[in-house]
Each structure stands twice: as C-alpha cells, then as structure tokens.
Design an enzyme around this catalytic site. Structure first.
Site, short mmCIF file in Angstrom:
data_model
loop_
_atom_site.label_atom_id
_atom_site.label_comp_id
_atom_site.label_asym_id
_atom_site.label_seq_id
_atom_site.Cartn_x
_atom_site.Cartn_y
_atom_site.Cartn_z
N ASP A 1 0.83 -1.20 0.00
CA ASP A 1 0.00 0.00 0.00
C ASP A 1 0.87 1.26 0.00
O ASP A 1 1.73 1.42 0.88
CB ASP A 1 -0.90 -0.03 1.25
CG ASP A 1 -2.10 0.88 1.11
OD1 ASP A 1 -2.15 1.68 0.16
OD2 ASP A 1 -3.01 0.78 1.96
N ASP A 2 0.67 2.13 -0.96
CA ASP A 2 1.41 3.41 -1.04
C ASP A 2 2.92 3.21 -1.13
O ASP A 2 3.69 4.00 -0.58
CB ASP A 2 1.12 4.31 0.18
CG ASP A 2 -0.27 4.91 0.14
OD1 ASP A 2 -1.07 4.54 -0.73
OD2 ASP A 2 -0.56 5.76 1.02
N CYS B 1 -5.88 4.13 -3.84
CA CYS B 1 -6.19 2.77 -3.35
C CYS B 1 -7.36 2.04 -3.99
O CYS B 1 -7.18 1.07 -4.72
CB CYS B 1 -6.51 2.85 -1.87
SG CYS B 1 -5.11 3.24 -0.84
N HIS C 1 -11.10 -2.43 1.32
CA HIS C 1 -11.29 -1.12 0.69
C HIS C 1 -12.07 -1.17 -0.63
O HIS C 1 -11.84 -0.35 -1.53
CB HIS C 1 -9.93 -0.42 0.46
CG HIS C 1 -10.04 1.07 0.55
ND1 HIS C 1 -9.03 1.93 0.20
CD2 HIS C 1 -11.09 1.86 0.93
CE1 HIS C 1 -9.43 3.18 0.37
NE2 HIS C 1 -10.67 3.15 0.81
N ASP D 1 0.05 -0.53 -4.91
CA ASP D 1 -1.28 -0.11 -5.36
C ASP D 1 -1.27 1.28 -5.97
O ASP D 1 -2.20 1.64 -6.69
CB ASP D 1 -2.31 -0.20 -4.23
CG ASP D 1 -2.12 0.87 -3.17
OD1 ASP D 1 -0.97 1.34 -2.97
OD2 ASP D 1 -3.12 1.24 -2.51
N ASN D 2 -0.27 2.08 -5.64
CA ASN D 2 -0.13 3.42 -6.26
C ASN D 2 1.24 3.96 -5.88
O ASN D 2 2.00 3.31 -5.16
CB ASN D 2 -1.26 4.37 -5.84
CG ASN D 2 -1.54 4.42 -4.35
OD1 ASN D 2 -2.62 4.03 -3.91
ND2 ASN D 2 -0.58 4.86 -3.56
#
Ligand SMILES: *[C@@H]1O[C@H](CO)[C@@H](O)[C@H](O)[C@H]1NC(C)=O
Ligand SMILES: *[C@@H]1O[C@H](CO)[C@@H](O)[C@H](O)[C@H]1NC(C)=O
Ligand SMILES: *[C@@H]1O[C@H](CO)[C@@H](O)[C@H](O)[C@H]1NC(C)=O
Length: 520
Positions: free
Chosen positions: A52-53, A90, A146, A300-301
């Site tokens: 994540d991130d 996300c 999410h 994810d990003n």
C-alpha cells in the site's frame, strides 16, 4: 437510540442472521459443486502481495536507500515489470485488480471509497476470486479490503473468498486496529479488524505486518495439510506501508543513517514488509508448494511524499496522473516462468491480472467484458505485450482546470490521461506535480516547470522522457488530437460515477464499536 430499538434490532438480526447462516450452510452442503482437486494438473498456486502506497524509489533494486533484500532477490531471479502501471490511489487499483475493469466501467472513477460512504465494487461484476473458485481454487484474502462494506454483500466472503482476515476501510492504526473518520462535524471511531465476519478484539498491540504475515503462513500451512490437491489463491493486500508511520523498534536499528524522521520510520516499515514476504515464500517452500506457485508483488499506487514515501526521479506522487503516482513497482517470480532474470519493458497494467491469472488457472473469461489483457506470455517468455494502449482514467467529477482548448473533441478541462504506445496525454488538473528527491538528496527539482497558470494539456514521450520534463503538446498537435480522440472513444463507454454522500449511520458505536455493514 432507545433500549427498545436496540432490542428490536437484535431480534431482527437474530432472525435474519439465523436464516442467513442456515441458508449458507445449506448451500455449502447441497449446492457446492466446486471441484475438490485441481481440475487441470497444471493449475498453479497464485500468491498476490499488494503493498500500500509503496513508491518507485522505495525498493532496493531501484537504487533506494531502503533495504529490501527479499524483494530484490525475488525480482532479480524472476521478472521485473518495468513499464507497469497501477492507479493513483487505493480503491481504484483494487477495483481494477479484482474486476479487470477500468474505473469508467465500474462507476468508481472518482476518489476512493470512504469509510462512511455507502459505496462499493458493483455486485454484478465477478471478482478474480469468483473466477478462480469456479475452477477449483481455494481462495483466501488477508489484509486491506477497501472495496466497500456498507452492505454485507460487498464484503470479501461474498466476493469469492473462502476466508478473510483483515480490515474493511482504507487505513487505520497498525497496533490498535482502530479507525476514526469524520462524518461531517463529527468524528466516529471503531475497531476495524475481523476474522471472517466476526470482529477480532484480541489483536491489540500486534503490528499488522506480523499479524497478516502469520495469518498468510497459517493459510498456506493448513492448505498444505488439509487440501494439498487443490490449487491455492492467496490475496495479501498488506497494510504496509501506508500511513500512519508506525513500526516496531527492531526494524529501525538498521536505519540510523537516515536522518529524516518520517523516511526512517517508513524505511523500517518497508523492511518489515520485506521480511514478511520472506517468511511467506519460505513457508511455501517448506511445504513444497513453491515449485508450483506464481508469486506476484505489486504496489497499489505511487509513494505518499507526505508520509515517508518517494518516487524519485519520477514526477508527482500518490494521487496524481504523473508517473510518480501510477508507474508501479511490480515483479513476478515463479519456477514456472520460461525466461527468468529479465526485465520486461512492454506496457502492462493492474487490470491485466484478471484475465492473465484466470487463464493461467485454466479458467474462462468468455462472455465477460474486460479491460485487461492476458500478459502471461509477455511476462513468462518476454515477447511483446498485447497491451498497446492504456486508459489511466477519466474523472468527470474532479475540479475542472483552465479553458477548453478544442471543440469537437475531448474537453481538455476534464481530468484524464491516456497512453498509446509511448505517448501519454494528460488533460485537466493532474494533481501534485513536483519532482521530489528523497530527503538526503539535494537535487535540482526544476520546480519552475509546474507553475503554468490554467495549463490543462500535456504530452510526453514516456519512453525517452519517463520523468515528464519535456511537454511536447505544442510540438505535436497531431498526436494530441489523436489521443484526445481516444479519450472521446473511451468516454462514450463510461458509466455514471458512483459517489454517494457520507452516511452517518455507518457510526461504529451503533454496531458494537466495530466498522460493519450498516445497511440491509
Ligand atoms: C485472545 O488471544 C489469546 C492468545 O492468543 C487466547 O488465549 C485467547 O483465548 C483469545 N481470546 C479470545 C476472546 O479470543
Ligand atoms: C518472520 O519470521 C520470523 C521468524 O519466525 C519472525 O521473528 C518475524 O517476526 C517474522 N516477520 C514477519 C514480518 O512476520
Ligand atoms: C466459458 O464460459 C461460458 C459462459 O459461462 C460458457 O458458455 C463456455 O462453455 C465456457 N467455456 C469453457 C471452455 O469452459
């Protein structure tokens, strides 16, 4: 709420939940025609780790000061995906991974799914877990969901997963597993951790990277012992390395050299995740499952600059349409790869995993409308990628920018980006636009380039200028026009945006202090 309404609610739940339990028990015993062993001998186990991130400049093999020996090793003797894209935030990336559909086709074009928003990945879309289950896979999800939970039907056990352990909202405390959110003039808070559908109050103080890793290891171990003949799909969307910046001390000791406070903690969080991946791959090896496993790692990003992440030398960060927001860290490792130790330069996208993995599993995507391509041959053998074009997004709800530049084509005020071969066109407001080096590097960040009032169109040749320093929109109006036409083409297929207002009924205090589905 009065005592009697609580009583009525629990009576209602007793009846409805009882019926639900009964009907799901029945359907498992009478209607479950799922195969019990591999329907095809070649079906590989699929383990998908989603960070994540996690930023471009946060992995060792991109030259980061952060140590990721496991990811480096797995990427080096697997295949690195060097031209691989995810979405800038996300829920959009997760929705495309699980459905194989662009956001313009799911209604999730705008923003994330907020904790208080009655929203989710549309129920008519089968998920990748549904499709793998159809061909006999055991399917497990561990970590961040999410993708909506305001109704039970949106939660993981109703979206193709046999088991789920994790949290349903977009982020929370790594140790208390609690989440607070503003529902308009009021903060509401609650626990967000569940095992299946039951809240898990018992993991306070256990750091989520450890928690999710050990659950993943348990799933692998149980699978090896109880259903060795079934193929396994394990989806592991870690909480790491999203804010808040929290990590056990022992992961910080190796980073005394990093002076910046946020970057140091973030580095420790990354190294803990790297250790988690090591533990999981070792467990797969211990049970002799690795030899038949396809292991995928993806972010994810882009990294969040404000919380320790970094995407240098790419432009922009999480939330933007610049490369720093979307060009993703990603690799595949598997004994099943034909050519290993290589870098893949073909264009690939997170929506491609759906058809790629379903086909690899011997599944069937006939009759499904998908935006992804099957990229397995390009990954395994190294041929050209079937993907030549990529719609990054069209977001009609984002604040428009500047004046409309052309008539009879796509409206340049609207936030959008599209890629055709090496060309990338951005329209509207792309979001955060700076080049930010990691804190210990002082580099010329060329900030002057970003202040062009009301500018709303950019064209880059990403193959020669991945840093997006040379806008070619004035020099190549022919290409600008043809890419605007691609945006027109895609926009004609777009469905309306789903972005409902926050609903105060989500308040966890109305649901035993736990973030839970709040509508029937
Ligand atoms: C909480 O965890 C401990 C240790 O794992 C266990 O002994 C205990 O039974 C658990 N309690 C509940 C309520 O699950
Ligand atoms: C990995 O396994 C080791 C040994 O069991 C353990 O000490 C460590 O906490 C684990 N790390 C993670 C992230 O789960
Ligand atoms: C694939 O699925 C479609 C639609 O469900 C079905 O009609 C077709 O027979 C399936 N093909 C194979 C090869 O399983």
């Amino acid at each position: 709420m009065t005592d009697s309404s609580v009583f009525l609610r629990s009576v209602k739940c007793f009846i409805i939940c009882g019926l639900l339990t009964l009907s799901s028990t029945l359907s498992l015993t009478t209607n479950d025609k799922r195969p019990n062993t591999r329907t095809k001998p070649s079906q590989p186990n699929i383990v998908f780790v989603l960070a994540d991130d996690y930023g471009w400049n946060d992995v060792g093999y991109h030259g980061s000061e952060i140590k990721t020996p496991t990811l480096d090793r797995l990427a080096a003797d697997g295949v690195k995906l060097d031209n691989y894209y995810v979405q800038p935030i996300c829920s959009p990336t997760r929705s495309q991974l699980l459905s194989g559909r662009y956001q313009i086709h799911t209604g999730l074009q705008h923003g994330i799914i907020w904790a208080a928003q009655p929203n989710g990945l549309p129920l008519e879309l089968p998920t990748i877990a549904d499709k793998l289950r159809e061909v006999g896979y055991a399917t497990h999800a561990v970590g961040k969901w999410h993708l909506g939970f305001y109704k039970e039907a949106y939660t993981p056990l109703h979206r193709g997963f046999d088991s789920y352990f994790g949290y349903l909202t977009g982020g929370e405390d790594y140790l208390s597993h609690k989440r607070c959110t503003d529902v308009g003039h009021e903060m509401v808070c609650g626990l967000d951790l569940r095992d299946g559908e039951k809240p898990d109050w018992n993991k306070t103080g256990v750091y989520s990277t450890h928690l999710f890793t050990s659950r993943a290891e348990k799933i692998i171990t149980d699978h090896a012992k109880q259903s060795p003949d079934k193929p396994l799909f394990l989806y592991l969307p870690y909480q790491a390395v999203h804010s808040p910046l929290q990590v056990p001390q022992r992961y910080l000791d190796q980073y005394k050299n990093i002076k910046d406070h946020d970057r140091r903690i973030y580095a420790g969080m990354v190294s803990c995740m790297d250790e988690g991946v090591q533990n999981i791959t070792k467990t797969l090896e211990r049970f002799d499952m690795w030899k038949n496993t396809v292991f995928i790692f993806s972010t994810d990003n882009g990294g969040q600059i404000l919380s320790g992440g970094n995407n240098w030398p790419l432009r922009g960060w999480k939330g933007s349409l610049w490369e720093g927001g979307m060009r993703g860290v990603g690799f595949v490792n598997s004994p099943l790869l034909k050519n290993k130790g290589q870098v893949r330069r073909g264009l690939m996208h997170v929506s491609d995993w759906f058809p790629t993995l379903v086909h690899l599993a011997g599944g069937n995507t006939t009759g499904l409308k998908l935006d992804g391509h099957d990229i397995w041959r390009a990954i395994s053998e190294g041929g050209p990628s079937p993907r030549k074009e990529l719609l990054h997004n069209i977001d009609p709800m984002y604040q428009q920018a500047g004046e409309r530049l052309f008539n009879n084509t796509f409206d340049s005020r609207v936030r959008a980006a599209v890629r055709v071969n090496n060309w990338k066109l951005i329209t509207g407001d792309p979001g955060n636009s700076r080049w930010v080096p990691p804190p210990h590097v002082s580099a010329d960040t060329d900030d002057t380039l970003r202040f062009v009032p009301k500018k709303n169109i950019w064209l880059f040749d990403v193959a020669t200028d991945p840093w997006e320093r040379h806008d070619l929109s004035d020099k190549r109006p022919d290409i600008v026009k043809s890419l605007l036409e691609r945006l027109v083409f895609y926009n004609l297929t777009a469905v309306p945006v789903r972005y409902p207002p926050m609903d105060p009924n989500c308040d966890p205090s109305k649901h035993g202090g736990v973030w839970s589905p709040w509508q029937d």
